[in-house]
Design a protein around this motif. Sequence first.
Motif, PDB file in Angstrom:
ATOM      1  N   LYS A 168       0.846  -1.189   0.000  1.00 51.91           N
ATOM      2  CA  LYS A 168       0.000   0.000   0.000  1.00 51.91           C
ATOM      3  C   LYS A 168       0.889   1.249   0.000  1.00 51.91           C
ATOM      4  CE  LYS A 168      -4.055  -1.879   2.409  1.00 51.91           C
ATOM      5  NZ  LYS A 168      -4.920  -1.737   3.596  1.00 51.91           N
ATOM      6  N   THR A 169       1.468   1.522  -1.154  1.00 50.54           N
ATOM      7  CA  THR A 169       2.380   2.673  -1.274  1.00 50.54           C
ATOM      8  C   THR A 169       2.061   3.555  -2.482  1.00 50.54           C
ATOM      9  OG1 THR A 169       3.980   1.381  -2.576  1.00 50.54           O
ATOM     10  CG2 THR A 169       4.269   1.376  -0.173  1.00 50.54           C
ATOM     11  N   LYS A 170       0.933   3.317  -3.146  1.00 52.02           N
ATOM     12  CA  LYS A 170       0.659   4.048  -4.389  1.00 52.02           C
ATOM     13  C   LYS A 170       0.424   5.535  -4.174  1.00 52.02           C
ATOM     14  CE  LYS A 170      -1.205   0.203  -7.107  1.00 52.02           C
ATOM     15  NZ  LYS A 170      -2.387  -0.351  -7.830  1.00 52.02           N
ATOM     16  N   ASP A 171      -0.185   5.901  -3.065  1.00 56.58           N
ATOM     17  CA  ASP A 171      -0.581   7.299  -2.883  1.00 56.58           C
ATOM     18  C   ASP A 171      -0.061   7.826  -1.553  1.00 56.58           C
ATOM     19  OD1 ASP A 171      -1.757   9.718  -3.404  1.00 56.58           O
ATOM     20  OD2 ASP A 171      -3.765   9.106  -2.765  1.00 56.58           O
ATOM     21  N   LEU A 172       1.256   7.691  -1.347  1.00 50.53           N
ATOM     22  CA  LEU A 172       1.873   8.131  -0.092  1.00 50.53           C
ATOM     23  C   LEU A 172       2.825   9.305  -0.295  1.00 50.53           C
ATOM     24  CD1 LEU A 172       2.771   4.766   1.705  1.00 50.53           C
ATOM     25  CD2 LEU A 172       0.877   6.313   2.197  1.00 50.53           C
ATOM     26  N   GLY A 173       2.910   9.810  -1.518  1.00 53.33           N
ATOM     27  CA  GLY A 173       3.828  10.916  -1.772  1.00 53.33           C
ATOM     28  C   GLY A 173       5.281  10.496  -1.836  1.00 53.33           C
ATOM     29  N   LEU A 174       5.526   9.242  -2.188  1.00 59.19           N
ATOM     30  CA  LEU A 174       6.907   8.753  -2.231  1.00 59.19           C
ATOM     31  C   LEU A 174       7.755   9.489  -3.254  1.00 59.19           C
ATOM     32  CD1 LEU A 174       6.399   4.887  -1.884  1.00 59.19           C
ATOM     33  CD2 LEU A 174       7.017   6.548  -0.116  1.00 59.19           C
ATOM     34  N   ASP A 175       7.109  10.036  -4.281  1.00 58.23           N
ATOM     35  CA  ASP A 175       7.864  10.772  -5.288  1.00 58.23           C
ATOM     36  C   ASP A 175       8.544  12.014  -4.699  1.00 58.23           C
ATOM     37  OD1 ASP A 175       5.032  11.349  -5.032  1.00 58.23           O
ATOM     38  OD2 ASP A 175       5.321  12.914  -6.536  1.00 58.23           O
ATOM     39  N   HIS A 176       8.028  12.505  -3.567  1.00 56.98           N
ATOM     40  CA  HIS A 176       8.648  13.669  -2.927  1.00 56.98           C
ATOM     41  C   HIS A 176      10.006  13.332  -2.305  1.00 56.98           C
ATOM     42  CE1 HIS A 176       4.550  15.402  -3.169  1.00 56.98           C
ATOM     43  NE2 HIS A 176       5.188  16.560  -3.141  1.00 56.98           N
ATOM     44  N   VAL A 177      10.271  12.035  -2.114  1.00 64.80           N
ATOM     45  CA  VAL A 177      11.559  11.632  -1.536  1.00 64.80           C
ATOM     46  C   VAL A 177      12.348  10.766  -2.512  1.00 64.80           C
ATOM     47  CG1 VAL A 177      10.893  11.861   0.872  1.00 64.80           C
ATOM     48  CG2 VAL A 177      10.403   9.729  -0.336  1.00 64.80           C
ATOM     49  N   GLY A 178      11.995  10.852  -3.795  1.00 61.98           N
ATOM     50  CA  GLY A 178      12.766  10.174  -4.831  1.00 61.98           C
ATOM     51  C   GLY A 178      12.487   8.696  -4.978  1.00 61.98           C
TER      52      GLY A 178
END
Length: 492
Positions: free
Chosen positions: A272-282
Amino acid sequence: MTEKLFDVVIIGAGPVGENVADRVVQGGLTAAIVEHELVGGECSYWACMPTKALLRDAAALRAARALPAAGRTVTGDLDPATVLARRDRFASNWSESGQVEWLNHAGINLVRGHGRITGTRTVTVTQTDGTTTTVQARHAVVIATGSSAHVPPIRGLADVAPWTSREAAAVQNIPTRLAIIGGGVVGSEMATAFSALGSQVTLVSQSRLLPGVEPFASDQVATALRTAGVSLHLDVEVTEAHRDSGAVYLALSDGATVEADEVLVATGRTPKTKDLGLDHVGLTPGDWLRVDDALAVVDDGGDRVGDGWLYAAGDVNKRVLLTHHGKYQGRALGDAIAVRARGEEPDLSPWGRHAVTADERAATQVIFTDPEVAAVGLSAEAAAAAGRNIRVVDYDLGAVAGAALHADDYRGQARMVVDADRNILIGFTAVGPDVAELLQAATIAIAGEVPVDRLWHAVPAYPTISEIWLRLLETDRGSSAVKDSGRADQSG
């Protein structure tokens, strides 16, 4: 928009997140948990507790019927409505009030809504009405969002409204015919449960049943399911699905067709990581999170995100997808974060106070099928693949006096995997009725790296199923002092 500041922010209020928060608070820090579903998570409402409640009545009934006098007192079959009512109680009737009360009592703050990382140590929480709260962490953000059921891209499958483990665990009406896609733990346990509750169950697996356990355990569970009337289609795939006049039809790769009223998909988990804003940390949204030995999130190159403020615990890091190991990670991580906040270094040495060594060396699992499967550490295949020099020792559980007393015609087997160079136990598997309670002894032996010679002095009580330890050790030594000849030992 409102803003809040805590020492640690945890995204996910399942058992893992709760354990992280509890240890953080016990360490003298403040903690906030962000959750948009029920506090308590998957285990409380759709996995561990309700599914085991579905299985328990059938297990007790089988145990009674395995004894001649007790069996004669049992008449009729299980009442599904009563089983489901007890299941509802163990799922707290899908009410989180008790869990929320515990958070309040423990001094853990609950922030409602969907959390996304929007900057360094920053989580933005969006409520259902669209309002947002910015939650800032002084020390760490922990992702403990877990996993969800994976639905494979089989043609037509999405259109037949398949069940996942959630629908199976919360079922209100037992279907006459149930098809299960997947022969892992969820598929095997639900085949056991629904067949006992009156469904005509068909299970389709692209591999052998329970591919993660020793083959002898897999074979015994498969035999028992067939005896219970479950139709097994192993080493085949579902190629297409469609629904017609209320029935679901599955086309198989061997040309067969399965017809059912409902279909349960049990083909693994996805993070469950699709919509966690992970792109903000690369990082890439939707991926499993890679972590180092301290459970700090790392990028593809193995470098910690930022200065090491982001952590991941539980299913989401894919170390061991089991609730009890996620909680173990949570306890270690919460304590380690509190230690770092005091300016000290955590003990991450093997078996150290803040290490999660058991994930690699002593992972434990019980599969609540009929018969049960209990396993810890490495299988023989995994140990050999890792290049370990091993001895494999097998013994017939049915030839142990305690097992023969436990149930007539008791069938089971146990295996220990020994590191021949160090002479310590590194793996144990047992299959048979009620073998789950054997597991902790094996876990202690593996985690404690107890020499096999020392295990000789851990004398099992007679007559119990635990006497299997003596028989395994005798077999390992090549002892001829006791000759069971395939029957339960009566010598004491």
